[in-house]
Write a protein that holds these residues in place. Structure first.
Motif: not given
Length: 231
Positions: A103, A109, A135-136, A199
């Motif tokens: 993350y 991001r 995103l994951q 991510y």
């Protein structure tokens, strides 16, 4: 004398039978016997019936000779089966482990998204494009990539099909586009794993052909810096 002996024997036998019956009832043996008989019966499970898949059908115009077609202006239609869209899977190895998720902060991001949007503005090709931050769920586990609904409605049509993703090295990856879900399913995992997407990475999708995207990747660096990557 013989008749009397037989009568006495019969009376004794019936008396013993009655006594044994009372003893069995006192021990609750008849009910136990019924329970054992009921549990010993095995019921075979019902087999699931496989429902055959009904092929999708489309109406197409029947080809006719020019002489017949000129004599009548009304077209003739017939039903044809439409084969399901399939692509060959590339060897992508094992799926990524959810325990290895990485993350990044929301600030980093957002920085990657801003750089990708700036790159999008500088493309100058005139082709439709959009920006997608990973995103994951896009890069691990299910590997499903949802696309902007309005973009799909305007440019990708309403039919499922194969959409090709072209990276900046010119390598092509076929993916399955699901029109009703506005996203890429089969084949997207191969692209994500091959380019080691993570991510926070942000992609610019440029629709260079009706069924082909050129994909540009802006990566999130491990030191908190995002970098444009020519994958």
């Amino acid at each position: 004398m013989v008749v009397e002996k037989q009568t006495t024997y019969e009376e004794v036998r019936l008396k013993r039978v009655e006594e044994n019956k009372k003893r069995m009832e006192a021990l609750n043996l008849p009910k136990l016997s019924q329970i054992l008989n009921s549990t010993s019966v095995k019921i075979s499970p019902m087999k699931k019936r496989s429902i055959p898949r009904t092929p999708e059908k489309h109406m197409v115009i029947v080809r006719r000779s020019s002489r017949i077609s000129n004599s009548s202006s009304v077209p003739v239609y017939r039903e044809v089966d439409v084969k399901r869209v399939q692509i060959q899977r590339r060897g992508v190895g094992k799926r990524r482990d959810f325990l290895n998720r990485v993350y990044v902060s929301e600030e980093i991001r957002e920085e990657a998204i801003a750089k990708a949007k700036k790159f999008q503005d500088e493309l100058g090709s005139g082709y439709p494009s959009f920006v997608k931050s990973m995103l994951q769920s896009h890069v691990s586990g299910g590997f499903w990539l949802g696309l902007p609904a309005q973009f799909c409605k305007s440019h990708l049509g309403i039919q499922d099909g194969v959409i090709t993703l072209i990276d900046e090295e010119g390598e092509e990856y076929e993916t399955i586009y699901l029109a009703r879900k506005n996203g890429l399913s089969g084949g997207w995992m191969g692209f994500a794993v091959a380019h080691n997407l993570a991510y926070g990475d942000t992609l610019v999708f440029e629709l260079v052909r009706r069924t082909a995207f050129k994909v540009y990747i802006t990566r999130v660096g491990s030191c908190g810096e995002s970098s444009k990557d020519m994958s």
